[in-house]
Design an enzyme around this catalytic site. Structure first.
Site, PDB file in Angstrom:
ATOM      1  N   HIS A 133       0.913  -1.229   0.062  1.00  0.00           N
ATOM      2  CA  HIS A 133       0.156  -0.132   0.351  1.00  0.00           C
ATOM      3  C   HIS A 133       0.899   1.388   0.208  1.00  0.00           C
ATOM      4  CE1 HIS A 133      -0.231   0.697   4.437  1.00  0.00           C
ATOM      5  NE2 HIS A 133       0.647   0.385   4.049  1.00  0.00           N
ATOM      6  N   THR A 143      -3.365 -19.693   4.022  1.00  0.00           N
ATOM      7  CA  THR A 143      -4.555 -19.286   2.843  1.00  0.00           C
ATOM      8  C   THR A 143      -3.307 -18.442   1.865  1.00  0.00           C
ATOM      9  OG1 THR A 143      -6.023 -20.414   3.057  1.00  0.00           O
ATOM     10  CG2 THR A 143      -6.267 -19.556   1.473  1.00  0.00           C
ATOM     11  N   CYS A 152       0.721   8.418  18.258  1.00  0.00           N
ATOM     12  CA  CYS A 152      -0.121  10.069  19.353  1.00  0.00           C
ATOM     13  C   CYS A 152      -0.673   8.651  20.377  1.00  0.00           C
ATOM     14  CB  CYS A 152      -1.066  10.162  18.807  1.00  0.00           C
ATOM     15  SG  CYS A 152      -2.324  10.906  20.116  1.00  0.00           S
TER      16      CYS A 152
HETATM   17  C1  PLP Z   1       9.091   2.427   7.545  1.00  0.00           C
HETATM   18  C2  PLP Z   1       7.999   1.209   7.393  1.00  0.00           C
HETATM   19  N1  PLP Z   1       7.816   0.060   7.873  1.00  0.00           N
HETATM   20  C3  PLP Z   1       6.877  -0.551   8.399  1.00  0.00           C
HETATM   21  C4  PLP Z   1       5.289   0.234   7.905  1.00  0.00           C
HETATM   22  C5  PLP Z   1       4.177  -1.119   8.444  1.00  0.00           C
HETATM   23  O1  PLP Z   1       3.866  -0.876   7.270  1.00  0.00           O
HETATM   24  P1  PLP Z   1       1.891  -1.384   7.392  1.00  0.00           P
HETATM   25  O2  PLP Z   1       1.361  -0.954   6.874  1.00  0.00           O
HETATM   26  O3  PLP Z   1       2.407  -2.852   5.281  1.00  0.00           O
HETATM   27  O4  PLP Z   1       2.214  -2.993   8.151  1.00  0.00           O
HETATM   28  C6  PLP Z   1       5.652   0.977   7.350  1.00  0.00           C
HETATM   29  C7  PLP Z   1       3.656   2.015   7.162  1.00  0.00           C
HETATM   30  O5  PLP Z   1       4.019   3.250   7.766  1.00  0.00           O
HETATM   31  C8  PLP Z   1       6.503   2.407   7.502  1.00  0.00           C
HETATM   32  O6  PLP Z   1       6.420   3.571   7.044  1.00  0.00           O
END
Ligand code: PLP
Length: 395
Positions: free
Chosen positions: A205, A241, A333
């Site tokens: 995402h 799965t 936060c």
């Molecule tokens: C540097 C970093 N690592 C890990 C994550 C976590 O990823 P996910 O949202 O896919 O769990 C993020 C999400 O903001 C991130 O910016």
């Protein structure tokens, strides 16, 4: 609406939506032996091949997960357990103080629950890892280190880390090295094979795939203890799965993101330069955090992160939100209370400055109107936040 929070999540690309929509209309468990199962398996394996080709790794090195957080948990806990079981002396994890909580928190948990030891290598004022300190930390006692983990690019201030140098040092001592590349993949020129890394986390995402799916690129030489036991999917490292629509969406999203990367980065960097110049003109004492150099060797292309003296970042965020502008403070936060950013603190900022920051992150659909909206709104918002801050201090 002005959406400038692409580092939190970026709109799903049409190619990813089409691939997911097509898969959602199909039936078949990728582990089933019948025709529909074999068809689903084919989609998974084609997606794996296309992702691997995009990242310069072998398909068998991709372990699908439910996102970056899970990939980070799997590598930190799984490798710590494997290493400390094989050799009880290997209990140290070398990382930095500016990692995302998805890395910091599992490491913290390992210290409390499993007796891990942690070294956090310092960063400079731009958020870049101090390589000399890193090497000295490793060299102190390389035999007791289970894992090195340093992020590719920071999610708050956008600083790009010298990952290849870090990997080269760790490999000299034959220590497994991981990077959280959640903010980098799809945005920076990431050649994993050339970087010499053993493991890399990423998340769909952040580059235009769907939320809730990601992967750990895991070298064949690493054998982490699984977090999740069950059907033995994904090399027996991650049972469950397989989510075929999401995996197909991630592959299509990555392909599209990589195809447009150079053109999009050039456009986004131009917009970001105008944003930085405009904010500094309207609020002359605004401080741009992170590297001064606005190029993708130093900073994520879409990132602009400021501190506004005398303001609470949360107050500014809400004032801008009321004007239809979505951005982020970048920091967590906790229980409704604004926390100073651990990243800015590690970069040497004081607590007040570390609570006064805002992150604007641009992406593939950002445009001039978005930049104009921020430049028009930021001056009055800072004035109001400062007035609210000084009124609160008088009470
Ligand atoms: C540097 C970093 N690592 C890990 C994550 C976590 O990823 P996910 O949202 O896919 O769990 C993020 C999400 O903001 C991130 O910016």
């Amino acid at each position: 609406m002005t959406y400038l929070d692409h580092a939190a999540t970026t709109p799903v690309l049409p190619e990813a939506i089409a691939a997911m929509a097509a898969e959602l209309q199909q039936v078949g468990n990728a582990s089933s032996l019948h025709g529909p199962g074999r068809r689903a398996r084919r989609v998974v394996e084609e997606s794996r091949e296309s992702i691997a080709a995009g990242l310069g790794v072998q398909p068998r090195e991709i372990v699908f997960t439910a996102g970056g957080t899970e990939a980070n948990n799997l590598i930190t806990k799984g490798v710590f357990w494997a290493q400390s079981t094989a050799d009880p002396k290997r209990r140290r994890i070398v990382t930095t103080a500016i990692e995302h909580h998805a890395l910091l928190d599992p490491v913290q948990w390992l210290t409390q629950a499993e007796g891990a030891l942690v070294d956090e290598v310092p960063v400079d004022r731009s958020g870049r890892v101090d390589l000399e300190a890193f090497e000295a930390t490793i060299a102190r006692d390389p035999e007791d280190i289970a894992l090195v983990s340093v992020m590719w690019a920071n999610n708050e201030v956008g600083t790009v880390q010298p990952v290849a140098e870090i990997a080269a040092i760790a490999r000299e001592y034959r220590i497994p090295v991981h990077t959280d590349a959640v903010q980098a993949i799809g945005h920076l020129d990431v050649d994993i094979a050339a970087s010499g890394l053993d493991a890399v986390s990423f998340s769909a995402h952040k580059f235009g795939g769907p939320p809730g799916v990601g992967a750990l690129v895991l070298s064949r030489t690493l054998d982490p203890v699984p977090l999740i036991h069950g059907g033995g999917q994904e090399r027996d490292v991650r049972s469950g799965t397989l989510d075929v629509p999401s995996i197909a969406g991630m592959a299509a999203g990555l392909l599209a993101a990589l195809a447009m990367r150079e053109e999009r980065n050039a456009r986004v960097e131009k917009l970001r330069a105008r944003l930085v110049e405009g904010v500094r003109r309207v609020v002359p004492d605004a401080v741009l955090n992170g590297p001064e150099e606005l190029d993708s060797a130093h900073r994520l292309p879409g990132n602009a992160h400021f501190s506004f003296a005398g303001c609470e970042g949360d107050a500014l965020l809400l004032l801008l939100d009321a004007q239809g502008i979505a951005c982020s403070t970048g920091s967590a936060c906790s229980a409704g209370l604004a926390q100073p950013s651990h990243v800015l603190l590690a970069m040497g900022a004081d607590e007040v400055t570390a609570r006064s920051s805002l992150r604007f992150s641009l992406g593939h659909d950002s445009c001039d109107d978005d930049v104009d909206a921020v430049i028009a709104a930021i001056g009055p918002a800072v004035e109001r936040a400062r007035a609210a801050g000084s009124a609160a201090r008088r009470v």
